[in-house]
Design a protein around this motif. Structure first.
Motif, PDB file in Angstrom:
ATOM      1  N   THR A 175      -9.412   6.797  -3.635  1.00 42.62           N
ATOM      2  CA  THR A 175      -9.152   5.356  -3.557  1.00 42.62           C
ATOM      3  C   THR A 175     -10.228   4.612  -4.325  1.00 42.62           C
ATOM      4  OG1 THR A 175      -8.555   3.539  -2.095  1.00 42.62           O
ATOM      5  CG2 THR A 175     -10.420   4.866  -1.411  1.00 42.62           C
ATOM      6  N   TRP A 228     -10.638  -0.765  -1.757  1.00 44.98           N
ATOM      7  CA  TRP A 228      -9.510  -0.387  -0.911  1.00 44.98           C
ATOM      8  C   TRP A 228      -9.910   0.579   0.193  1.00 44.98           C
ATOM      9  CZ3 TRP A 228      -5.576   0.855  -5.439  1.00 44.98           C
ATOM     10  CH2 TRP A 228      -5.290  -0.349  -6.109  1.00 44.98           C
ATOM     11  N   ASP A 240      -3.545   9.876  -3.481  1.00 45.04           N
ATOM     12  CA  ASP A 240      -4.134   8.660  -4.051  1.00 45.04           C
ATOM     13  C   ASP A 240      -3.576   7.465  -3.280  1.00 45.04           C
ATOM     14  OD1 ASP A 240      -5.350   6.837  -5.680  1.00 45.04           O
ATOM     15  OD2 ASP A 240      -3.977   7.088  -7.369  1.00 45.04           O
ATOM     16  N   LEU A 241      -4.464   6.519  -3.018  1.00 44.51           N
ATOM     17  CA  LEU A 241      -4.021   5.302  -2.340  1.00 44.51           C
ATOM     18  C   LEU A 241      -3.899   4.209  -3.394  1.00 44.51           C
ATOM     19  CD1 LEU A 241      -3.618   4.050   0.564  1.00 44.51           C
ATOM     20  CD2 LEU A 241      -5.915   3.156   0.280  1.00 44.51           C
ATOM     21  N   GLY A 289      -7.659   2.777   3.332  1.00 43.61           N
ATOM     22  CA  GLY A 289      -7.911   4.226   3.247  1.00 43.61           C
ATOM     23  C   GLY A 289      -8.396   4.767   4.582  1.00 43.61           C
ATOM     24  N   TRP A 322       0.849  -1.206   0.000  1.00 42.41           N
ATOM     25  CA  TRP A 322       0.000   0.000   0.000  1.00 42.41           C
ATOM     26  C   TRP A 322       0.877   1.245   0.000  1.00 42.41           C
ATOM     27  CZ3 TRP A 322      -4.736  -1.092  -1.116  1.00 42.41           C
ATOM     28  CH2 TRP A 322      -5.321  -2.282  -0.681  1.00 42.41           C
ATOM     29  N   ARG A 370     -10.408   5.543 -10.939  1.00 46.34           N
ATOM     30  CA  ARG A 370      -9.252   5.917 -10.111  1.00 46.34           C
ATOM     31  C   ARG A 370      -7.993   6.004 -10.964  1.00 46.34           C
ATOM     32  NH1 ARG A 370      -4.840   4.959  -8.112  1.00 46.34           N
ATOM     33  NH2 ARG A 370      -4.659   3.071  -9.358  1.00 46.34           N
TER      34      ARG A 370
END
Lengths: 321, 546
Positions: free
Chosen positions: B391, B395, B435-436, B399, B300, B423
């Protein structure tokens, strides 16, 4: 009767035309881009898709055309019996329906048979023993059946099978003509779970209708003639109480065609519902659109068949020519 | 009335039993065991049953990369050269039994095996390689080659004879063989079945490859079965008579199948790996009859957009890197199955930084958090700030963890949850504040693809034009042009240090560890170092009879 059937079949055309336009528009209005969805699902870090790829793929999939052109192309292909290709697998959609439909039909037939086998006797028993313990038991069981989500029961059944018997059905689906034992062992659990819900509706419907019929004058006459209760109930009352149940069965069949996806997943049944959800997830327009059209045609046909069966069962019903 | 009470009591009893049974799944925790290496003599024969997540219903490795398709189908296809094992940064022979490389790393001459045959009996020749390369370089209409970057490097291909091909690159590049050996570069396109019939699909021609197994049958939604290829070019392999891949649509069903002995090996795919409670249940119920093996999955990462003012300041980015409690992230997000880390996962050849000692990653947080607060105040954000974290729908859990952890630093954030295609597009267009995402690699070539700003869907497109990104590009260009192994390692470390520590261009959260389970009768199963390797070839697997 023939004219009535012809009229009803002709009415399919505008109904399906409106439905097809709605389905097409809804799919296009939904957020997201199928080309992007396909490319991103293909992507792995280090593997790159760019704007050119998206444009190229859209063109390849026929999505670069104006919407009316796309719609007319689809309708034309439908009219010629060509359901097109899946955007994902590039396989014919008709092939997919042909593979999945027998599985769903198997499950639907088992479910309807079990639910009829259970619901009619139980509904009748509850009616003739109104406000006594059999009635209470049936009512409690049906309320539980209606209130409990099928997918939850599915998971619990699976868990209990594991914990109590260290056994679950084989995940491989066989048609009944290939291996009847495997077919039944896989489908019996989802069929019973689905049947619980449907038989709950049916039993309650049978009970309510039968109670009404049992209060009719002609039933009282039958009793006064000295006929035994089973004959009065089975021969005179139940037949008339069954008509609304037929409508329910029609609705059930339609629901079973598409609405069993979670149970299908839990028991690994490769049916149509599963195919529809996967296609929606992938924004596979041709699969979703053609499957929905299939469902609509199926629903219209089932409704027509049910109406015709009404007339067969109840001679008082006559459709206007 | 008494009878009604009895019935009511019956229902309550059933519910009570269910409530006792259910927590059994949810409460147990534990760590995976280690994979057991076998030193016994392989026994030929047997057909293991392996779990597979959903349908492998697409088939062209040039166009698709998901493990759903790769797990069963890659056993049907060979490669020109393949990744080594266990060191996946090395390259081993496959269809090419050897190769020569010019001094400037520009000309590669491959000598093919004499005994390689397609599954339909036709010999595998240099013309097949030529067709495959041309198809990759210039895909026919209807085909999209996701690996064209590798193919585009080949300026000229010459067929010297039936068994020899020479590839001349646009410019010398030592990492070319590594890229060519990526597991996705499978030769699933026999010239005699594809030429003149494009766009053709491997499944439409019966999945004809040159791999250790041949296609047997595919029952959609249920089973993908392969059988031993008796003409496989590696003598003595494969050991198995075949493999049945059971297609499972639901992870709970997949677990139930293994638990009741209907599977010999659990499948690979996110959501289908064994969770800590599941591992504990299997250990308790199956004891020594079950084995576990783990490998690292994509890590991640929090990716910043420098056009959002706070993230343009290196002190803010460093403050976040120092603040995040990665040990807690491993517990909360991965249920203990994971480690704090960065780009190169533990066990990878380039994983040379000891993250457990690094400020921000180390277990002791007090000093790091004090420093984080100081840096944030120095940057002018003493009272924190707010941002929106982009995200995808699946996810949300990591987050939300990030949001919760950053609150302590005074930074508040909200999640903007979208589907993955959206995304990805917004990331490429720079329409985000943070942004994840997930990312990982084991080699410089992968790092180039992930961090070079020329990659519009990589990590740093929003940084294009900024000096930090220009420096990364320069380091990456130099690193991949280097042939010397030691120098490459040094440069990989320099890059990782610059990106993650010095400039904190991204903030890693944790590196999840994923676990598969298999019965003790399964031997020789090779797990990858990292999930992205897709190293799941089964020719070395054998079954021990009880």
């Amino acid at each position: 009767m023939r004219v009535y059937i012809a009229k009803r079949v002709l009415l399919f055309v505008p109904t399906l035309a409106i439905a097809s336009a709605l389905v097409f528009l809804v799919m296009r209005v939904l957020p997201g881009d199928v080309a992007l969805a396909i490319l991103v699902s293909r992507e792995t870090p280090g593997v790159v898709a760019n704007e050119d790829d998206i444009t190229r793929l859209r063109a390849q999939l026929g999505l670069a055309d104006p919407l009316p052109v796309q719609y007319l192309t689809w309708v034309r292909s439908l009219a010629t019996g060509n359901a097109g290709l899946s955007l994902y697998t590039r396989r014919p959609v008709a092939e997919l329906i042909g593979e999945r439909l027998p599985v769903t039909l198997h499950l639907a037939v088992y479910t309807v048979l079990i639910s009829l086998f259970v619901s009619i006797p139980l509904g009748a028993l509850a009616a003739v023993r109104q406000d006594r313990w059999p009635d209470y038991v049936v009512r409690a069981g049906t309320i539980l059946g209606l209130a409990t989500p099928g997918f939850w029961i599915g998971l619990i059944v699976l868990l209990l099978l594991v914990l109590l018997f260290r056994w679950v059905p084989s995940p491989v689906y066989y048609h009944v003509w290939e291996d009847a034992r495997e077919n039944v062992s896989l489908l019996v659990f989802p069929a019973v779970i689905l049947a619980w819900r449907f038989s709950s509706y049916q039993a309650r419907m049978v009970r309510a209708n039968l109670l009404e019929v049992l209060r009719q004058d002609y039933i009282r006459t039958a009793y006064s003639k000295g006929l035994a209760e089973p004959i009065v109930v089975l021969r005179h009352a139940l037949r008339n109480a069954m008509l609304p149940v037929l409508t329910l069965i029609g609705g059930e069949l339609t629901a079973l065609m598409s609405g069993t996806v979670i149970l299908e997943n839990v028991f690994n049944v490769p049916g149509l519902g599963d195919a529809l959800i996967n296609a929606m997830r992938q924004r596979d327009y041709p699969v979703v659109e053609n499957l929905l059209m299939f469902y609509m045609t199926f629903t219209l046909t089932i409704n027509l068949v049910i109406d015709l069966v009404y007339a067969v069962i109840n001679p008082r019903i006559r459709y206007a020519e | 009335m008494r009878r009604n009470i009895l019935w009511g009591a019956g229902f309550v009893l059933v519910l009570a039993v269910l409530l006792v049974v259910l927590p059994d799944l949810a409460e147990r925790r534990g760590a995976p065991g280690a994979a057991v290496a076998s030193t016994e003599k392989p026994e030929p024969g047997g057909i293991p049953r392996v779990g597979n997540r959903r349908d492998p219903d697409v088939s062209d490795p040039m166009q698709w990369t998901s493990i759903t398709y790769a797990q069963p189908q890659y056993n049907l296809y060979s490669q020109l050269v393949r990744r080594g094992y266990p060191d996946e940064t090395t390259v081993e022979p496959d269809l090419a039994e050897r190769w020569d490389v010019s001094a400037d790393d520009r000309v590669y001459t491959f000598h093919l095996r004499k005994n390689a045959k397609w599954h339909d009996g036709k010999p595998f020749t240099a013309r097949d390689v030529e067709y495959w390369v041309n198809r990759g370089k210039t895909p026919p209409a209807g085909v999209l080659n996701l690996f064209r970057a590798t193919f585009a490097e080949i300026a000229k291909l010459e067929v010297l004879d039936d068994r020899t091909v020479r590839m001349t690159l646009v410019k010398g590049r030592p990492g070319f063989l590594f890229d060519l050996a990526t597991n996705y570069n499978r030769m699933a396109h026999p010239r005699h079945l594809f030429e003149g019939k494009e766009p053709q699909r491997p499944d439409a021609v019966g999945y004809v490859g040159t791999g250790p197994f041949k296609f047997k049958r595919y029952r959609r939604g249920s089973l993908f079965e392969i059988e031993k290829n008796p003409d496989y070019f590696m003598p003595g392999l494969p050991y198995l008579d075949g493999i049945q891949y059971f297609i499972t649509q639901d992870a709970a069903t997949h677990f139930a199948l293994f638990r009741t002995g209907r599977l010999d090996l659990t499948g690979r795919a996110a959501g289908w790996y064994m969770t800590s409670p599941q591992i504990d249940i299997l250990k308790r119920e199956m004891g020594e009859r079950v084995r576990f093996g783990s490998f690292f999955n994509v890590a991640w990462h929090l990716l910043y957009n420098p056009s959002f003012a706070p993230f343009a300041d290196v002190r803010v980015r460093k403050a976040i890197t120092l603040w995040l409690n990665r040990q807690e992230a491993v517990r909360a997000i991965e249920e203990g199955q994971g480690v704090p880390g960065a780009y190169f996962p533990p066990r990878a050849a380039y994983a040379l930084i000891d993250w457990s000692r690094q400020p921000g990653w180390r277990a002791s947080k007090e000093a790091d958090r004090e420093e984080a607060k100081r840096l944030l105040a120095e940057a002018g954000y003493k009272n924190g700030f707010s941002f929106v974290l982009l995200t995808r729908d699946l996810w949300v859990r990591p987050g939300e963890w990030v949001l919760g952890d950053l609150k302590g630093l005074g930074i508040t954030a909200t999640l903007d949850v979208v589907d993955q295609p959206t995304r990805s597009k917004r990331n490429a267009e720079g329409r985000f504040q943070a942004d994840l995402l997930t990312i990982q690699g084991i080699a410089l070539e992968q790092m180039l693809a992930d961090f070079h700003t020329s990659n519009t869907t990589g990590m740093l497109p929003a940084w294009k034009g900024r000096p930090e990104a220009a420096h990364v590009d320069k380091l990456l260009d130099a690193a991949v042009a280097t042939a010397d192994a030691a120098e490459r390692k040094r440069m990989a470390t320099e890059l990782e240090r610059y990106i993650y520590i010095d400039q904190a261009l991204v903030a890693p959260i944790d590196v999840p560890r994923t676990t598969q389970a298999w019965l003790d009768t399964v031997h020789g199963y090779r797990q990858p170092i990292v999930d992205q390797s897709v190293h799941n070839d089964m020719q070395w697997v054998w079954l021990k009879r009880r």
